[in-house]
Design an enzyme around this catalytic site. Structure first.
Site, PDB file in Angstrom:
ATOM      1  N   CYS A   2      45.627  -3.748 -57.338  1.00 48.47           N
ATOM      2  CA  CYS A   2      46.038  -2.334 -56.758  1.00 48.47           C
ATOM      3  C   CYS A   2      44.482  -2.210 -56.090  1.00 48.47           C
ATOM      4  O   CYS A   2      43.479  -2.745 -56.429  1.00 48.47           O
ATOM      5  CB  CYS A   2      46.270  -1.155 -57.813  1.00 48.47           C
ATOM      6  SG  CYS A   2      47.933  -1.546 -58.660  1.00 48.47           S
ATOM      7  N   VAL A  54      54.432  -3.078 -63.783  1.00 48.17           N
ATOM      8  CA  VAL A  54      55.314  -2.243 -64.629  1.00 48.17           C
ATOM      9  C   VAL A  54      56.108  -1.026 -64.047  1.00 48.17           C
ATOM     10  O   VAL A  54      55.436  -0.478 -63.351  1.00 48.17           O
ATOM     11  CB  VAL A  54      54.558  -1.748 -65.930  1.00 48.17           C
ATOM     12  CG1 VAL A  54      55.236  -1.089 -66.850  1.00 48.17           C
ATOM     13  CG2 VAL A  54      53.869  -3.044 -66.674  1.00 48.17           C
TER      14      VAL A  54
END
Length: 108
Positions: A2, A54
């Site tokens: 990220c 997730v």
């Protein structure tokens, strides 16, 4: 991996700060092709490009608390999030997502 961007403590005004952080996020699109967002508060503007690991559908960041007073961005995985989540649920905490990000936010 990220990407996280932000501005803290600059007196730019909300629109200018948001535009700058959105530009930062566009430049790191390759870091998080699965989503992202920007949130602006009076003292900080936070942005995130997300690589979903997730809760692929509902783990958007920045994630805000229910009242909007807390914003969270982070890069990582909380390996014991299911255990922490179960403990919070036993205490009556209700979750909107399956994201470990929300677990961290609720723990705060």
């Amino acid at each position: 991996m990220c990407g996280i961007a932000g501005l803290v403590g600059l007196d730019l005004g909300a629109e200018q700060a948001r535009a700058l952080v959105e530009g930062m996020c566009r430049r790191m699109m390759h870091r998080g092709p699965d989503g992202g967002g920007v949130t602006a508060h009076p003292d900080a503007t936070l942005g995130m490009k997300r690589l979903a690991i997730v809760d692929l559908e509902h783990g958007e960041q920045p994630m805000l608390s229910a009242d909007g007073s807390i914003a969270l961005v982070y890069n990582g995985e909380v390996y014991n999030a299911p255990r922490l989540r179960a403990d919070l649920e036993r205490r009556g905490v209700q979750f909107r997502t399956r994201s470990d990000t929300e677990v961290v936010l609720r723990l705060y």
